[in-house]
Design a protein around this motif. Sequence first.
Motif, short mmCIF file in Angstrom:
data_model
loop_
_atom_site.label_atom_id
_atom_site.label_comp_id
_atom_site.label_asym_id
_atom_site.label_seq_id
_atom_site.Cartn_x
_atom_site.Cartn_y
_atom_site.Cartn_z
N ARG A 2 70.64 42.41 56.41
CA ARG A 2 70.30 41.29 56.11
C ARG A 2 68.30 40.68 56.58
O ARG A 2 67.97 40.31 56.19
N ARG A 5 67.30 41.21 53.31
CA ARG A 5 67.43 40.77 52.55
C ARG A 5 65.63 39.68 53.29
O ARG A 5 65.26 39.30 51.98
N LYS A 6 65.49 39.36 54.35
CA LYS A 6 64.67 38.86 54.99
C LYS A 6 63.00 39.56 54.88
O LYS A 6 62.12 38.41 53.97
N ARG A 9 62.82 38.03 50.62
CA ARG A 9 62.44 36.61 50.80
C ARG A 9 61.22 36.02 49.95
O ARG A 9 60.70 34.85 48.85
N GLU A 12 60.90 36.28 46.30
CA GLU A 12 62.04 36.08 45.59
C GLU A 12 61.57 34.07 45.52
O GLU A 12 61.89 33.62 44.43
N LEU A 13 61.01 34.11 46.54
CA LEU A 13 60.74 32.71 46.53
C LEU A 13 59.11 32.30 45.18
O LEU A 13 59.13 31.23 44.56
N ALA A 35 64.03 26.21 45.59
CA ALA A 35 65.75 26.29 46.54
C ALA A 35 65.90 27.13 45.47
O ALA A 35 67.60 27.66 46.20
N ASN A 39 68.53 29.80 44.93
CA ASN A 39 69.59 29.92 45.58
C ASN A 39 69.28 30.26 47.69
O ASN A 39 70.06 30.74 48.55
N VAL A 40 68.00 29.00 47.85
CA VAL A 40 67.79 28.90 49.79
C VAL A 40 68.58 27.72 49.94
O VAL A 40 68.25 26.26 48.36
N THR A 41 67.57 26.97 51.10
CA THR A 41 68.12 25.48 51.31
C THR A 41 66.14 25.58 50.87
O THR A 41 65.56 26.51 51.47
N LYS A 42 65.99 24.53 50.90
CA LYS A 42 64.42 23.67 50.95
C LYS A 42 63.49 24.02 52.68
O LYS A 42 62.54 24.29 52.02
N THR A 44 64.38 27.07 54.10
CA THR A 44 63.75 28.32 54.24
C THR A 44 62.50 28.57 53.30
O THR A 44 61.58 29.31 53.73
#
Length: 201
Positions: A2, A5-6, A9, A12-13, A35, A39-42, A44
Amino acid sequence: MRQRRKEERPSELLEAAFEEFSQKGFAATRLDDVARRANVTKGTIYVYYPSKEILFTTMVRDLMSPALDDVEALHSLEGGSAEEILKNFLHYIYNTVARDRRKRELMRLLILEAERFPDLTRDHYNQFVEPLLLQLNQYLISLASSGKIRDAPACRSSQILLGPAIALNVWRLLFLDAPEVDTDAHRDAVLDLFLYGLLPR
């Protein structure tokens, strides 16, 4: 996992933002689309980038940073003859400006959004374009003073040497269905033209 991944991120954005902004421009790009691509929520996105403007400027500066780092490489491009110096410089310019899709899209975004984000274009000029031109001017004036080339007006108008690579980028941005131009052949033709011209000796 985790934590890793953080840490990944933000990049990736920025990659998702690059694809969306380069396809649609700033105004037409929606954070929902960024987003979805990442593959994330807005929500994020707002954790890392509080607004679309900040996401865009961060993404553009991220694209600019490799080019800014490469300016330092100019100091190692010198060669003995005029042909070696100009060939090395054009090789650097075409690799930096004309060969890479990300740098081509950077130019598109800077042109399209210059009025909305003038600080970006100003910084790109001050940190990349101007040092590049100054270094090239020094090369050309040094070559002229040593008699390796004639003291022509082009020695003080080094934008001329950058022009063909930029024009090739514009060509590719405008004419997506045109036959592909060979980057190396284009570079070598420019070198030949600058060194020898078209008139018979």
